[in-house]
Design an enzyme around this catalytic site. Structure first.
Site, PDB file in Angstrom:
ATOM      1  N   CYS A   8      55.125  70.187  19.336  1.00 26.59           N
ATOM      2  CA  CYS A   8      54.722  71.012  18.004  1.00 26.59           C
ATOM      3  C   CYS A   8      54.274  72.236  18.065  1.00 26.59           C
ATOM      4  CB  CYS A   8      53.871  70.233  16.802  1.00 26.59           C
ATOM      5  SG  CYS A   8      54.635  68.385  16.772  1.00 26.59           S
TER       6      CYS A   8
ATOM      7  N   GLY B 101      62.616  72.584  10.336  1.00 28.44           N
ATOM      8  CA  GLY B 101      61.101  73.264  10.647  1.00 28.44           C
ATOM      9  C   GLY B 101      60.583  72.812  11.743  1.00 28.44           C
TER      10      GLY B 101
ATOM     11  N   TYR C  80      59.918  65.905  21.073  1.00 32.60           N
ATOM     12  CA  TYR C  80      60.569  64.817  21.844  1.00 32.60           C
ATOM     13  C   TYR C  80      61.223  63.725  21.151  1.00 32.60           C
ATOM     14  CZ  TYR C  80      61.685  61.145  25.455  1.00 32.60           C
ATOM     15  OH  TYR C  80      62.281  60.231  25.834  1.00 32.60           O
TER      16      TYR C  80
ATOM     17  N   LEU D  29      56.552  65.370  11.906  1.00 29.33           N
ATOM     18  CA  LEU D  29      57.231  65.558  10.788  1.00 29.33           C
ATOM     19  C   LEU D  29      58.137  66.652  10.902  1.00 29.33           C
ATOM     20  CD1 LEU D  29      55.280  63.678   9.381  1.00 29.33           C
ATOM     21  CD2 LEU D  29      55.572  64.930   7.157  1.00 29.33           C
TER      22      LEU D  29
END
Length: 210
Positions: free
Chosen positions: A166, A69, A74, A136
């Protein structure tokens, strides 16, 4: 309950990802859960929700579309990566509970090193002074997770400037070495904290790749 922890050192991303897929696709109800502790050479990974506009100028660093997901991130040397190959059905927890458990494990471990960390409701991960220190990204297949978390310890943060980390254009990244001596940090200790939270009582350490 048993778990295997593999301390794998520096591993190329693609074979490691494919090994996680194979493990998850072939495991059954008797398969021990596993945690893989490792680092990757420099690589950008693009999650399933990734948008190309978040990749600015990757340069000579490869960009690999992957099945976790999230958006673009990086990985590089000096980053502590913990891949969690966990049967959530057997643990009787859902993915939201598992993400919270991972975040809280990192927050509590950082607090031992005098860092005050927190989460954000709309942006999974762990932050210090509003800067992101831990990312995460997970995939659930057949009731089990793979992929996991990446905690910046002592690394070159410059490649993060080549992307919107993100998927957030204003997001600033940070790392453990900006707040404390990174020599005091041990990935194995973070893994031990995670194992304790998950309730495993019998831990086997391996240094071999599957």
């Amino acid at each position: 309950m048993n778990i295997i922890v593999r301390e794998l050192g520096l591993q190329d991303y693609l074979p490691c990802w494919h090994a996680m897929q194979t493990f998850t696709n072939t495991r059954d109800e008797k398969t021990f859960d596993e945690i893989w502790l490792l680092e990757h050479p420099s690589v950008f990974t693009q999650g399933q929700n990734g948008k190309p506009e978040h990749i600015l100028f990757p340069g000579n660093i490869p960009v690999i579309p992957t099945d976790r997901g999230g958006q673009i991130t990086y990985h590089g040397p000096g980053q502590c990566i913990i891949y969690t190959l966990i049967d959530l059905k057997r643990k009787k927890i859902n993915i939201r509970e598992f993400i919270t458990l991972l975040e809280n494990t990192v927050i509590d471990y950082l607090s031992l090193h005098k860092m005050s960390a927190h989460t954000k409701s709309k942006a999974p991960g762990v932050y210090v002074n509003e800067k992101k220190i831990c990312s995460l990204g997970l995939r659930v297949r057949r009731g089990a997770t793979y992929h996991g978390l990446a905690l910046n310890v002592e690394m070159d943060l410059e490649p993060f400037s080549r992307i919107h980390p993100c998927g957030f254009s204003e997001l600033v990244m940070t790392q453990v070495s900006e707040y404390t001596d990174p020599l005091n940090f041990a990935g194995r200790n973070l893994v031990h904290s995670l194992i304790t939270r998950l309730g495993y009582t019998d831990v086997h350490f391996e240094r071999d790749f599957i």
